[in-house]
Structures are given as structure tokens and as C-alpha cells.
Design an enzyme around this catalytic site. Structure first.
Site, PDB file in Angstrom:
ATOM      1  N   CYS A 141     -30.583 -10.423  13.181  1.00  0.00           N
ATOM      2  CA  CYS A 141     -29.911 -10.658  11.900  1.00  0.00           C
ATOM      3  C   CYS A 141     -28.544  -9.987  11.923  1.00  0.00           C
ATOM      4  O   CYS A 141     -28.389  -8.837  11.518  1.00  0.00           O
ATOM      5  CB  CYS A 141     -30.752 -10.107  10.745  1.00  0.00           C
ATOM      6  SG  CYS A 141     -30.032 -10.464   9.129  1.00  0.00           S
TER       7      CYS A 141
ATOM      8  N   CYS B  62     -27.107  -8.746   8.680  1.00  0.00           N
ATOM      9  CA  CYS B  62     -27.699  -7.493   8.205  1.00  0.00           C
ATOM     10  C   CYS B  62     -27.129  -6.304   8.959  1.00  0.00           C
ATOM     11  O   CYS B  62     -26.669  -5.338   8.369  1.00  0.00           O
ATOM     12  CB  CYS B  62     -29.213  -7.469   8.460  1.00  0.00           C
ATOM     13  SG  CYS B  62     -30.133  -8.810   7.744  1.00  0.00           S
ATOM     14  N   ASP B  63     -27.201  -6.358  10.280  1.00  0.00           N
ATOM     15  CA  ASP B  63     -27.077  -5.157  11.097  1.00  0.00           C
ATOM     16  C   ASP B  63     -25.712  -4.936  11.738  1.00  0.00           C
ATOM     17  O   ASP B  63     -25.458  -3.858  12.273  1.00  0.00           O
ATOM     18  CB  ASP B  63     -28.145  -5.185  12.209  1.00  0.00           C
ATOM     19  CG  ASP B  63     -29.556  -5.266  11.646  1.00  0.00           C
ATOM     20  OD1 ASP B  63     -29.755  -4.794  10.503  1.00  0.00           O
ATOM     21  OD2 ASP B  63     -30.449  -5.795  12.326  1.00  0.00           O
TER      22      ASP B  63
END
Ligand SMILES: Cc1cc2nc3c(=O)[nH]c(=O)nc-3n(C[C@H](O)[C@H](O)[C@H](O)COP(=O)(O)OP(=O)(O)OC[C@H]3O[C@@H](n4cnc5c(N)ncnc54)[C@H](O)[C@@H]3O)c2cc1C
Lengths: 77, 304
Positions: free
Chosen positions: B131, B134-135
Site C-alpha cells: 500500500c 499508506c506507507d
């Protein structure tokens, strides 16, 4: 009341999901944005051994990702 | 015995659940999670009725609509197999439970494809990420590799070149993403594009330290020192539970008719797990509705 910190990024859907869960259950928490807060980012990696968000610290218990059963257990919901 | 078991709690399964509940057929919904892939995006701008909605919010609305009906839900269970016995189905979960029903709708969607190389599972969350939105910020100032050459890999790279020290794109094929996306990144000074390279293994200590790659033309091997590896190599259908009984296409998608029939009487499939063209929320939801209406008709025709 448990002492809760959420480590998150603003663009992360699973972080949103965690915060929605806490809000729905009227649980207060501190939200740290690891995208802009470098100290929080380091703290998260050190505490959790994870390089991904979301991470929660619930009274010293580390929860990785959106783990609803674990959250319910720790928060006694 | 249930009339219907719906497997999967994404847009297809949740819509099927509402239609089934309104037909008053005895239904069980089994799913690993609620929302499926919709949980993975914060920007939805093409689901009708909303100019803009975040994935988790849309799913909460879907679920509210489902839970206003008396319907059994088992969320957190993974189905391992669906088999057909005489005139009914047996659905088994990984935890060893079995459920029986007259009809089944498979709405298990898709999941990220994994690399299947040594170190990948071990370093998941410790440098290996699926992701990027996200990261990515966690890797600010570090070296990272993005695996894949399609749009999602290029979009991940676009985000990462703004914060990482260096970004390697490792792709088995030439870049297949849209030219406009390629143009946005190709001149970045901190980007190296390695085409026709295959990932062989991921290594590290507590966290990822390097990825080993091989040129598939020359056989030449390289070790890239990176702290992050973003895997963006597409999706695979979750069709495993029915692979023994239903026909799949070359990508593992369940083949269905325009009425969501699989060829196995009483087994219907809907959404991203099927060979229906275009994978979108509105399409998965529509297919889920269709499958439930067909299943209802099938159950009524059985009589009893
Ligand atoms: C990053 C991203 C962004 C996207 N953006 C958009 C967009 O803006 N607009 C749009 O229309 N579409 C978008 N899509 C596509 C859309 O999300 C999918 O087409 C849609 O979610 C498919 O719905 P589905 O119900 O068929 O499958 P899924 O959403 O994949 O849901 C499958 C469900 O089945 C469950 N499941 C799987 N296997 C099992 C099993 N063995 N046992 C029990 N349960 C199981 C899963 O837990 C999940 O609940 C996006 C997808 C991604 C990944």
C-alpha cells in the site's frame, strides 16, 4: 480510560478505518501523522518493529493494521 | 440449511445480501472482512450518488443498509472450499466450520498479487509494502524499489520520488502504464528504471536491506540496497474455493453467463472474481444484485 496513540498517514485508508472505529465507539485517542512528524515516525518504527501504518499503542500494547477483534479485546468493547 | 450463502463482503456481496434479504430468503453472509478492496482507497469519484466519497465511509453506508435486515453475518471467516453434494452445497471455512445451503453466490473479489520470493512474507510490514499511498512517507529519505510496470506501480513511484532518496522501478516487462503517468516521472533525477528484471529474493536483518534482481535477457544479477519494497504487480482473483467445481479463465477468474451463472446449477458468481469485463464498484454492486435475483429464482424453482 486507556491511553491510546494512533500512528497514521493522511492518505492511508486503513488508518481512516481505525479512527472511524474509535470514533464510533467514542474512544479518545492521540493521532500522530508520521508523514510530517519525523519524531513520531521514528518512535512508531522503534515501538512496533513495523515500517507501515496504521500502528496503535493502547496502554503499551501494540496493534498493527486494522485488527478489529484485537481492538475490541483491548478496549473491552 | 440456508437457502443462500453469500461469500464475500465487498460491493458485490453486500449488494447481493440486500437483495436476498428483501426476497426473504434465509441467507448467510460469510466474509474475511467488510468492504474488500474499497477499504484500499480514499478517493472514489465515480460511484453514483456521491461526488466524492472515501472507501471506508462508503462501506459503512453499505453495511448500514445490509444490517437493517435480519440477516446472518459471519465476518472474519475465510472460506476454503465450496462443494456440491446431491442437490445442495457445503461451504467449509478455514477454521473448520461447515455450512449448507441450496444456492451459493461467490463474491470474493481480488487481492494483491504477491512476488512469491524468499523474504517477502518475512519482511511484510518491515519494508515490504502493498500500500504505497499508506506507507510511502515512512520511507522518507531512504532508498526504495517499486516492483511492477503498470499504472499502480507508476503512481506509487510518482509519490515516492517526492520523498525517497532514490527510487528503482523493477519491471519484468516494458512499462505498461499510461504514457501520461510515465511522462510525469521519467525525468526524475532520483529514479532508475530497470526493465526486464525479475525479483529473486529479499534480504535484511530486522528490516529489509536489499532486493536481489536478475536481468531476464542477459541473466546478469544485481543487488539493490533498499529499505523499502513496494509490490504493485496487479491483482489475482480469489477463486480458490470453487476451483474444483467451476470453470475458470486463463487468469483464474470464474466464467459466468450474463445472469451470473457459473455452469454449476445453484452456484452464482459476481464482481471482480468473475470474468465480467471492467472491475469497478458500481459494476460489482450491479452484478451482486443480479446474482441475488437469479439465486432467488433458482431457489424458488427448487420448491420445498
Ligand atoms: C486501490 C484501489 C482503488 C480503486 N478505486 C476505485 C474507484 O475509484 N472506483 C471504482 O469504481 N472502483 C475502484 N476500485 C475497484 C473496486 O474496489 C473493485 O472493483 C470492487 O471492490 C470489487 O468488488 P467485489 O465485491 O467484487 O470484490 P472485493 O472488493 O475484492 O471484495 C471481496 C470480498 O470477499 C472477501 N473474501 C475474499 N476471499 C474470501 C474467502 N475465501 N472467504 C471469505 N471471504 C473472502 C474479502 O474479504 C472481501 O470482503 C479500486 C480498487 C483498488 C484496489
Amino acid at each position: 480510560m486507556a491511553n491510546i496513540t494512533v500512528y497514521s498517514t493522511p492518505t492511508c485508508p486503513w488508518c481512516k478505518k481505525v479512527k472511524m472505529f474509535l470514533d464510533t465507539n467514542k474512544v479518545a485517542y492521540k493521532d500522530l501523522n508520521v508523514a510530517s512528524d519525523v519524531a513520531a515516525r521514528k518512535e512508531m518504527v522503534k515501538k512496533s518493529g513495523q515500517m507501515g501504518v496504521p500502528v496503535l499503542d493502547i496502554d503499551g500494547h501494540i496493534v498493527i493494521g486494522y485488527d478489529e477483534p484485537k481492538l475490541k479485546e483491548l478496549l473491552k468493547i | 440449511m440456508y437457502d443462500l450463502i453469500i461469500i464475500g463482503g465487498g460491493p458485490a456481496g453486500l449488494t447481493a445480501a440486500v437483495y436476498a434479504a428483501r426476497k426473504l430468503i434465509k441467507t448467510l453472509l460469510i466474509s474475511q472482512d467488510l468492504g474488500g478492496q474499497v477499504n484500499e482507497t480514499l478517493r472514489i469519484e465515480n460511484y453514483m450518488g456521491y461526488q466524492f466519497v472515501e472507501g471506508p465511509e462508503l462501506i459503512e453506508k453499505f453495511n448500514k443498509q445490509v444490517t437493517q435486515y435480519p440477516l446472518e453475518q459471519k465476518v472474519g471467516s475465510k472460506v476454503s472450499s465450496v462443494s456440491r453434494l446431491d442437490c445442495h452445497f457445503e461451504v467449509k471455512t478455514e477454521s473448520g466450520e461447515t455450512f449448507q445451503s441450496k444456492a451459493v453466490i461467490l463474491a470474493t473479489g481480488k487481492r494483491s498479487r504477491s512476488l512469491n520470493v524468499p523474504g517477502e512474507a518475512e519482511y511484510r510490514g518491515k519494508g515490504v509494502s502493498y500500500c504505497a499511498i499508506c506507507d510511502a512517507p515512512v520511507f522518507t529519505g531512504m532508498k526504495v524499489a517499486v516492483i511492477g510496470g503498470g499504472n499502480s506501480a507508476l503512481e506509487a513511484s510518482y509519490d515516492l520520488i517526492k520523498m525517497a532518496e532514490h527510487v528503482y522501478i523493477v519491471s519484468l516487462t516494458p512499462l505498461t502504464g499510461d504514457p501520461i503517468t510515465i511522462n510525469r516521472i521519467k525525468d526524475a533525477r532520483n529514479l532508475t528504471i530497470l526493465l526486464e528484471h525479475q525479483v529473486e529474493k529479499i534480504e535484511g536483518d530486522k528490516f529489509v536491506e536489499a532486493v536481489h534482481i536478475k536481468n531476464i535477457k542477459t541473466g546478469e544479477r544485481k543487488r539493490l540496497e533498499v529499505a523499502g519494497i513496494f509490490v504493485e504487480i496487479g491483482l489475482v482473483p480469489n477463486s480458490e474455493p470453487v476451483k474444483e467445481i467451476a470453470a475458470l479463465n486463463q487468469w483464474g477468474e470464474v466464467k459466468v453467463s450474463t445472469t451470473c451463472e457459473t455452469g454449476v446449477p445453484g452456484l452464482f458468481a459476481a464482481g471482480d472474481v468473475t470474468d465480467t469485463p471492467e472491475k469497478q464498484i458500481v459494476i460489482a454492486a450491479g452484478e451482486g444484485a443480479k446474482a441475488a435475483l437469479q439465486a432467488d429464482r433458482y431457489i424458488r424453482n427448487l420448491g420445498g
